[in-house]
Write an enzyme that holds these catalytic residues in place. Structure first.
Site, mmCIF file in Angstrom:
data_model
loop_
_atom_site.group_PDB
_atom_site.id
_atom_site.type_symbol
_atom_site.label_atom_id
_atom_site.label_comp_id
_atom_site.label_asym_id
_atom_site.label_seq_id
_atom_site.Cartn_x
_atom_site.Cartn_y
_atom_site.Cartn_z
ATOM 1 N N ASP A 68 -25.127 6.511 28.329
ATOM 2 C CA ASP A 68 -24.216 7.656 29.256
ATOM 3 C C ASP A 68 -22.877 7.639 29.127
ATOM 4 O O ASP A 68 -22.172 7.866 29.840
ATOM 5 C CB ASP A 68 -24.705 7.448 30.541
ATOM 6 N N HIS A 123 -29.305 13.496 27.495
ATOM 7 C CA HIS A 123 -28.218 13.981 26.686
ATOM 8 C C HIS A 123 -27.613 15.287 27.382
ATOM 9 O O HIS A 123 -28.379 16.392 27.180
ATOM 10 C CB HIS A 123 -28.206 13.907 25.274
HETATM 11 P P1 IMP Z 1 -36.363 1.516 28.940
HETATM 12 O O1 IMP Z 1 -35.645 2.040 27.821
HETATM 13 O O2 IMP Z 1 -36.878 2.778 29.928
HETATM 14 O O3 IMP Z 1 -37.247 0.626 28.794
HETATM 15 O O4 IMP Z 1 -35.279 0.803 30.155
HETATM 16 C C1 IMP Z 1 -34.503 -0.281 29.696
HETATM 17 C C2 IMP Z 1 -33.203 -0.426 30.206
HETATM 18 O O5 IMP Z 1 -32.456 0.606 29.457
HETATM 19 C C3 IMP Z 1 -32.975 0.038 31.570
HETATM 20 O O6 IMP Z 1 -31.950 -0.824 32.340
HETATM 21 C C4 IMP Z 1 -32.703 1.483 31.705
HETATM 22 O O7 IMP Z 1 -32.003 1.781 32.966
HETATM 23 C C5 IMP Z 1 -31.808 1.442 30.689
HETATM 24 N N1 IMP Z 1 -31.647 2.778 29.695
HETATM 25 C C6 IMP Z 1 -32.793 3.449 28.975
HETATM 26 N N2 IMP Z 1 -32.529 4.498 28.414
HETATM 27 C C7 IMP Z 1 -31.102 4.666 29.168
HETATM 28 C C8 IMP Z 1 -30.157 5.845 28.928
HETATM 29 O O8 IMP Z 1 -30.525 6.846 28.395
HETATM 30 N N3 IMP Z 1 -29.049 5.663 29.394
HETATM 31 C C9 IMP Z 1 -28.536 4.358 30.129
HETATM 32 N N4 IMP Z 1 -29.324 3.482 30.239
HETATM 33 C C10 IMP Z 1 -30.906 3.704 29.842
#
Ligand code: IMP
Length: 423
Positions: free
Chosen positions: A13, A42
């Protein structure tokens, strides 16, 4: 300089989508999303201020004539990706997807919701379970959807049935129901047991939809390594777009509070098949403060006060995919230095320069100490001329000295054109 790699140097982000979209419009012929899946969000604004959000699609999708590739490092949920594709109007021949992309299937989403959402605050989109089954050599790929359909449907059925050995019927029924609802499948199946629900749902809805998607995806699939190499040899201007960021890399120090892929440069190479000599410029994206969603250490975090809630609202710091409030903190230059080292960063874009006036203080961490800078002002929308402010110049000077990166870009608003390179 035909290949530019864009990596978030914080916790996701950072504003990568905006920077990728600007660069694509200025320069690129090809935009390649190389990892992650629908966990990403995005956000992009065009010059008229219209807002677009991509999840699994590359951010080059808004540029006419740009070839967009989803490389083999991305996990894809076929039904939702198809909905995302339909929501954008672009020339379909300009989207290509690797046949090797691992699939996100219903049992991955259920496992993510049942276990990992509460454990580490995942986005619950099935990302981790899809990658882990791929690494275990069990998961199916887009190739299987197109060419091994019976094998795929048996795999889905058996995986869902196997969940019953771990979780109670009630548990599974509730999650299957929410999966069906969230993904807008028909609701005629509720209030019967998981097993009945499952058979009904799979045979009468899910497999039918997958069957239709087989031919749809057949028109997009490619061998992404091969195509990317050909484009490179043809000297096309290529952008490699990362999702998430340095801090969330599965092989990073924050494990297990991480995503399941590698946003860092090593991941970009593996997932695209390019070699390290074929990356001509690594561009790191840094937000002027930092944010994180999910559990785990987060240095410089601001305390959870009423003022923080107001500030979060002013900054719009809620997950683009899940809507969850983001944790916020001061820019940590000690982290940025590590992220630059890991990734061999050549260039940095600092985003949200226009939001500095909204912050209570402009403070950053360096060598474990707090360093304070005077804030700058802005009238409504920030303009290019406003970047001449001595306060901004001094801040950038300090940033350059610490990071030893000389080529800096400043993103000073949401719109595409609000990005200035200071060479
Ligand atoms: P997952 O990718 O859904 O397995 O989540 C694993 C970790 O990555 C968690 O802390 C999510 O909040 C973080 N996360 C996953 N995708 C994003 C993103 O696009 N932006 C920020 N954090 C993310």
């Amino acid at each position: 300089m035909p290949t530019k790699l864009i990596i978030g140097l914080q916790w996701g982000d950072e504003g990568k989508g905006k920077v990728v979209d600007s660069l694509v419009h200025d320069w690129a012929d090809v935009c390649i999303r190389y990892q992650g899946g629908p966990n990403a969000g995005h956000t992009i604004y065009d010059n008229e201020g219209n807002k677009y959000v991509t999840h699994a699609l590359p951010s080059g999708i808004l540029k006419k004539g740009c070839l967009n590739i989803i490389s083999k490092g991305c996990v894809i949920e076929p039904n939702n990706l198809f909905k995302e594709i339909k929501s954008f109007s672009f020339d379909n021949s300009l989207l290509k997807i690797s046949s090797q992309c691992p699939l996100i299937l219903p049992h991955h989403v259920l496992i993510d919701k049942l276990k990992y959402q509460s454990k580490i605050g995942t986005t619950a989109k099935g990302i981790g379970p899809a990658y882990s089954e791929y690494i275990a050599r069990d998961n199916k790929t887009l190739h299987d959807l197109c060419f091994n359909f019976d094998e795929l449907t048996n795999y889905i059925y058996n995986s869902l049935v196997a969940l019953n050995q771990k979780y109670s019927d009630d548990h599974l029924n509730a999650f299957l129901e929410s999966f069906i609802n969230e993904n807008s499948y028909a609701t005629r199946l509720r209030s019967i047991s998981y097993k009945d629900n499952l058979v009904e749902f799979l045979h009468h809805e899910y497999f039918e939809i997958l069957n239709i998607l087989r031919s749809t995806y057949s028109q997009y699939i490619i061998d992404s390594d091969k195509t990317i190499h050909e484009l490179y040899k043809d000297k096309k201007n290529i952008i490699l777009e990362g999702a998430q960021g340095w801090g969330l890399d599965i092989w990073g120090k924050s494990y297990p509070n991480a995503t399941s892929s590698s946003p860092n440069v090593g991941g970009a190479l593996t997932y695209t098949g390019l070699n390290h000599k074929q990356i001509d410029e690594v561009i790191g994206i840094v937000k002027v403060y930092k944010s994180k969603v999910g559990t785990g250490d987060f240095s410089t975090e601001w305390p959870d006060t009423h003022e923080l809630h107001e500030l979060r609202q002013r900054l719009g710091e809620y997950g683009a995919t899940t809507g969850r409030p983001r944790r916020l903190g001061d820019l940590d230059l000690d982290e940025i230095k590590k992220a630059c080292e890991t990734n061999g960063v050549d260039t940095i874009v600092i985003t949200r320069i226009d939001n500095v006036p909204d912050l209570p203080l402009l403070k950053l961490k360096h060598n474990n100490e707090n360093i304070y800078f005077p804030k700058w002002k802005k009238e409504d929308e920030m303009k290019k001329e406003d970047l001449e402010d001595e306060k901004i110049k001094n801040f950038v000077k300090y940033f350059k000295e610490v990071t030893k990166i000389d080529k800096i870009g400043l993103s000073y608003g949401k719109k595409r054109k609000q990005l200035e390179w200071l060479l």
